[in-house]
Design an enzyme around this catalytic site. Structure first.
Site, PDB file in Angstrom:
ATOM      1  N   SER A 245     -63.717  17.979  42.061  1.00  0.00           N
ATOM      2  CA  SER A 245     -62.348  18.490  42.010  1.00  0.00           C
ATOM      3  C   SER A 245     -61.398  17.323  41.769  1.00  0.00           C
ATOM      4  O   SER A 245     -61.830  16.172  41.656  1.00  0.00           O
ATOM      5  CB  SER A 245     -62.002  19.201  43.317  1.00  0.00           C
ATOM      6  OG  SER A 245     -61.797  18.232  44.325  1.00  0.00           O
ATOM      7  N   LYS A 246     -60.146  17.639  41.725  1.00  0.00           N
ATOM      8  CA  LYS A 246     -59.113  16.637  41.432  1.00  0.00           C
ATOM      9  C   LYS A 246     -59.220  15.390  42.324  1.00  0.00           C
ATOM     10  O   LYS A 246     -58.916  14.289  41.903  1.00  0.00           O
ATOM     11  CB  LYS A 246     -57.720  17.234  41.637  1.00  0.00           C
ATOM     12  CG  LYS A 246     -57.300  18.182  40.545  1.00  0.00           C
ATOM     13  CD  LYS A 246     -56.009  17.669  39.894  1.00  0.00           C
ATOM     14  CE  LYS A 246     -55.432  18.643  38.893  1.00  0.00           C
ATOM     15  NZ  LYS A 246     -56.296  18.822  37.727  1.00  0.00           N
ATOM     16  N   ARG A 247     -59.649  15.630  43.571  1.00  0.00           N
ATOM     17  CA  ARG A 247     -59.773  14.496  44.503  1.00  0.00           C
ATOM     18  C   ARG A 247     -60.640  13.376  43.952  1.00  0.00           C
ATOM     19  O   ARG A 247     -60.527  12.236  44.340  1.00  0.00           O
ATOM     20  CB  ARG A 247     -60.494  14.917  45.784  1.00  0.00           C
ATOM     21  CG  ARG A 247     -59.904  15.821  46.637  1.00  0.00           C
ATOM     22  CD  ARG A 247     -60.736  16.236  47.818  1.00  0.00           C
ATOM     23  NE  ARG A 247     -61.714  17.248  47.463  1.00  0.00           N
ATOM     24  CZ  ARG A 247     -62.984  17.115  47.636  1.00  0.00           C
ATOM     25  NH1 ARG A 247     -63.467  16.023  48.138  1.00  0.00           N
ATOM     26  NH2 ARG A 247     -63.802  18.093  47.313  1.00  0.00           N
ATOM     27  N   HIS A 248     -61.577  13.752  43.083  1.00  0.00           N
ATOM     28  CA  HIS A 248     -62.527  12.749  42.611  1.00  0.00           C
ATOM     29  C   HIS A 248     -62.004  11.928  41.436  1.00  0.00           C
ATOM     30  O   HIS A 248     -62.751  11.188  40.822  1.00  0.00           O
ATOM     31  CB  HIS A 248     -63.848  13.416  42.238  1.00  0.00           C
ATOM     32  CG  HIS A 248     -64.517  14.088  43.390  1.00  0.00           C
ATOM     33  ND1 HIS A 248     -64.552  15.455  43.535  1.00  0.00           N
ATOM     34  CD2 HIS A 248     -65.139  13.578  44.471  1.00  0.00           C
ATOM     35  CE1 HIS A 248     -65.193  15.745  44.652  1.00  0.00           C
ATOM     36  NE2 HIS A 248     -65.553  14.630  45.238  1.00  0.00           N
TER      37      HIS A 248
END
Ligand code: GLU
Length: 485
Positions: A245-248
């Site tokens: 997800s965006k966190r990565h």
């Protein structure tokens, strides 16, 4: 011989084209194109609130940039609602769907009851067998209703190209909603109508849809339409083993484009996220992917995204491209970058840098010394590589010798330096490091002698003299504020 496959990529334009979507598109594309089949694009834009035109445009741009060209014009699902609604009516007329008048509160209670008993929730079927009179009564009262599918008895069995045989008892599928109270059809309904109308032969999509597939197969069966084959792709996880997800980090394809990744490198990397070609080979050009890719070689196991590997892959692809090709891509990213530099020189720079750096952006950010004299010297490197007066003396001698040279090529520049080092009884490397610092201002660069050959005598001698003025000449290391050379 089996008919050529017809596949589709069916993104919802509620966000940008991300890695997972691009990989789904790629596998569909490869599968279709390698056997002369068709690859269609369907924009699933029925969620009016969340769908945005800007994401549709980004989707088109992203796929084009990746060279995943689709057949015919893109199909917009929002333009097909009459077919969706007609199909719901057909199911209703044939007794395979029914009106459900249950209110939100009633359904909430059902759900809570299921939660208390620890059972999974499924619609109770309360409105399944309402009498014609009851239905009429509620219609007369203008009670809101939705349409639900009437799941027959039996089981759904299908052979997933990746997961193998999957069997689900119909008892595990509840009478799910096919058209909402507001009149809009739901995903499982529209997808069947569209895939069927588009004569899709293989549905290749993320395994997050695995639980939808039996529901969709029931609809195909109730409509008497032929069911496509299915292949569900493994999830992509982040390095922490949670769903990517965006966190990565950067996940939109257009961000990779902005960071100077090459489309072929991204395709290569994506192909290997889940596909195991069973060879040592890791770097594949698109044509090689086309030849080698097999749907059956996709693993069920989730794939793990590794940014370092992607970067490495990009470096491999970059090294294999011509400087002219890289230049074109850089112009696409930043048209003003080194726009006034001599083209041949610029191409030489790219040829040197592409072999040692990993992205176009890295090239752009680490090539200043090819064009302008360093205005500052990396402090740590200066402390380490230009320790004291003895370095200054050596560099002074080297500069003097350079002014005498008749030839200005790598070999001469190198032998001159090595000779000097030998005469003074010092290691050549210490002279090389100091000279590199003078030439570039930074700790790392291409081969010193190649760089010097490219820069030419005047520039090199000037840079050495500037460094001699600005870097420490006493035995006490110090760092002056260097100014432009
Ligand atoms: N619009 C759906 C999605 O983006 C498509 C799923 C499918 O391929 O059926 O997840």
């Amino acid at each position: 011989m089996a008919a050529a496959p017809r596949v589709r990529f069916a993104p919802s334009p509620t966000g940008e084209l991300h890695l997972g979507g691009a990989r789904t598109a790629l596998f569909n594309y490869l599968f279709a194109r390698q056997s002369g089949g068709k690859f269609y694009l369907r924009i699933e834009d029925t969620d009016v609130k969340r769908s945005k035109r800007q994401y549709v445009d980004q989707m088109f741009d992203g796929l084009k940039w990746l060279n995943l060209d689709w057949d015919g014009p893109a199909v917009f699902q929002s333009g097909r609602s009459e077919f969706h609604l007609d199909t719901v009516q057909k199911l209703l007329t044939e007794g395979n769907a029914y009106r459900c008048f249950c209110t939100v509160e009633e359904l909430k209670k059902e759900r809570e009851k299921a939660a208390r008993s620890g059972e999974g929730y499924g619609y109770s079927g309360k409105c399944r067998n309402l009498t014609v009179e009851k239905i009429q009564l509620r219609l007369n009262r203008a009670d809101p209703f939705c349409f639900r599918i009437r799941i027959p008895e039996g089981e759904v069995a299908f052979h997933d190209r990746i997961y193998g045989l999957i069997t689900v008892s119909n008892r595990e599928i509840d009478d799910f909603i096919i058209q909402r109270t507001d009149g809009t059809p739901t995903y499982n309904m529209t997808v069947v109508v569209d895939d069927s109308d588009m004569k899709i032969t293989h549905v290749v999509r993320g395994d997050d849809h695995l639980t939808n597939t039996p529901k969709q197969i029931v609809i195909y069966q109730l409509l008497g339409r032929s069911t496509p084959e299915f292949a569900h792709l493994p999830m992509i996880l982040g390095p922490d083993k949670r769903r990517l997800s965006k966190r990565h980090g950067a996940l939109g394809v257009h961000e990779f484009r902005k960071m100077g990744y090459l489309p072929n490198a991204l395709l290569n990397y994506l192909a290997l996220l889940g596909w195991n070609p069973d060879t040592e080979q890791e770097v594949f050009e698109p044509s090689e992917l086309m030849e080698t890719f097999r749907l059956e070689q996709i693993q069920k196991k989730a794939a793990v995204y590794d940014e370092k590997k992607l970067k490495w892959m990009n470096g491999q692809h970059m090294a294999g491209r011509s400087a002219a090709d890289l230049w074109e891509r850089i112009q696409d990213m930043a048209p003003e970058w080194r726009a006034n530099v001599d083209k041949d020189y610029l191409l030489n720079v790219l040829d040197v840098q592409k072999k040692r750096l990993k992205t176009l952006l890295e090239i752009m950010e680490n090539s200043d010394f090819f064009f302008v004299d360093p205005s500052v010297y990396d402090e740590k490197t200066a402390r380490k590589r230009w320790k004291d007066r003895s370095t200054s003396e050596l560099i002074t001698s080297y500069a003097e010798r350079l002014t005498q040279l008749e030839e200005w090529d790598q070999e001469t520049l190198e032998s001159e330096l090595r000779q000097l080092a030998a005469e003074r009884g010092v290691k050549s490397s210490s002279l090389i490091h100091a000279a590199r610092l003078a030439m570039t201002g930074v700790p790392k660069g291409p081969s010193l002698f190649l760089l010097m050959e490219m820069l030419g005598s005047e520039t090199c001698i000037r840079r050495l003299e500037t460094a001699l003025r600005k870097l420490p000449s006493s035995s006490h290391p110090r760092q002056e504020e260097p100014s432009a050379g």
